[in-house]
Design an enzyme around this catalytic site. Sequence first.
Site, mmCIF file in Angstrom:
data_model
loop_
_atom_site.group_PDB
_atom_site.id
_atom_site.type_symbol
_atom_site.label_atom_id
_atom_site.label_comp_id
_atom_site.label_asym_id
_atom_site.label_seq_id
_atom_site.Cartn_x
_atom_site.Cartn_y
_atom_site.Cartn_z
ATOM 1 N N CYS A 120 0.852 -1.182 0.000
ATOM 2 C CA CYS A 120 0.000 0.000 0.000
ATOM 3 C C CYS A 120 0.891 1.236 0.000
ATOM 4 O O CYS A 120 2.116 1.137 0.147
ATOM 5 C CB CYS A 120 -0.937 -0.005 1.208
ATOM 6 S SG CYS A 120 -2.357 1.113 1.035
ATOM 7 N N CYS A 130 -4.110 6.135 0.161
ATOM 8 C CA CYS A 130 -3.575 4.915 -0.429
ATOM 9 C C CYS A 130 -3.317 5.033 -1.925
ATOM 10 O O CYS A 130 -3.160 4.023 -2.614
ATOM 11 C CB CYS A 130 -4.540 3.757 -0.170
ATOM 12 S SG CYS A 130 -4.868 3.478 1.594
ATOM 13 N N LYS A 195 -12.546 -4.970 2.266
ATOM 14 C CA LYS A 195 -11.984 -4.096 3.291
ATOM 15 C C LYS A 195 -12.939 -2.935 3.533
ATOM 16 O O LYS A 195 -13.159 -2.097 2.661
ATOM 17 C CB LYS A 195 -10.607 -3.582 2.861
ATOM 18 C CG LYS A 195 -9.909 -2.729 3.916
ATOM 19 C CD LYS A 195 -8.528 -2.322 3.418
ATOM 20 C CE LYS A 195 -7.799 -1.461 4.439
ATOM 21 N NZ LYS A 195 -6.454 -1.057 3.947
ATOM 22 N N LYS A 248 -11.705 -7.796 6.117
ATOM 23 C CA LYS A 248 -11.173 -6.911 7.146
ATOM 24 C C LYS A 248 -12.155 -5.788 7.437
ATOM 25 O O LYS A 248 -12.590 -5.116 6.502
ATOM 26 C CB LYS A 248 -9.839 -6.323 6.659
ATOM 27 C CG LYS A 248 -9.168 -5.372 7.638
ATOM 28 C CD LYS A 248 -7.908 -4.757 7.033
ATOM 29 C CE LYS A 248 -7.247 -3.820 8.044
ATOM 30 N NZ LYS A 248 -6.062 -3.146 7.470
#
Length: 324
Positions: A120, A130, A195, A248
């Site tokens: 990342c 990011c 995510k 996540k």
Amino acid sequence: METTFHRHRRLRSSASMRRMVRETELSVSDFIYPVFVTEGQQIKSEVPSMPGVYQLSLDLLKKEIEEVIRLGIEAVIVFGIPEHKDHVGSEAYHDHGIVQKAISKIKEDFPDLIVIADTCLCEYTDHGHCGIVENGDILNDESLELLARTAVSQVRAGADIIAPSNMMDGFVAAIREALDQEGFTNIPIMSYAVKYASAFYGPFRDAAGSSPQFGDRKTYQMDYANRLEAKREAKSDIEEGADFIIVKPTLSYLDIVREVKNDCLLPVVGYNVSGEYSMVKAAAQNGWIDEKALVIEMLTSMKRAGCDLIITYFAKDAAKWIAE
């Protein structure tokens, strides 16, 4: 007339009986341990919001990894805290970046350990996002080239698995193409496919110094209210060439883990994130919970929900408790 009912308690009558019929077994081989590396010498700096988690300089890394291996943990994921940041996160893809140096050192000392590279830009950009930022917008396609360069440099350093966490559209395809072009066709991609934009990440940003300097990450991380979006994200990453799928966070998203597992033939990885860790640690320090019992139950619930592997800051503690 005699009443007939089921006697489920027959299979709970003793510890031996309960062990014999237990459906889900937690193993040390399920764990991936996160490691934070920083520039400097003789640095072992505890993260204030994550008791027991440290930023380590390279010279102290060997001792940490020796403990990880001694406990039977077979994989680590490496995060870096660079000395310098800029608007394009150049330290992320520099051949002598902090993560590249850490990976090389670990593989030199411990060649059989599986080393996963978090791929990342947020830890390396001065704005904390990011991807490349232009006029306040996070540019998707322009960021893919830098993410691909980062992945290639990490593999050259010795990474066994690339774990891209940026959530740009097309990041798996871009990284797969770049790795293949460089001859790294056998390097798997462990995609942070699912995510969420979560409040559970706060302590990690403390550990990695990756808080965004403006706005938030909701234009590229997922809305925590969405379920079908997770299925779409996982499906597209699988089609682009992912080899593992990460969900996540995990603890508050066990329903999503099960959805992904039901749809997916790839290994599913749960990330037991920093906020989940810190809440348990804080409660344990106050004597409000039995930490050992709660952590083992929590990690078992993740495996029961469908996690084949679990990235967790509890890995070392849990390994010791399982051994007991």
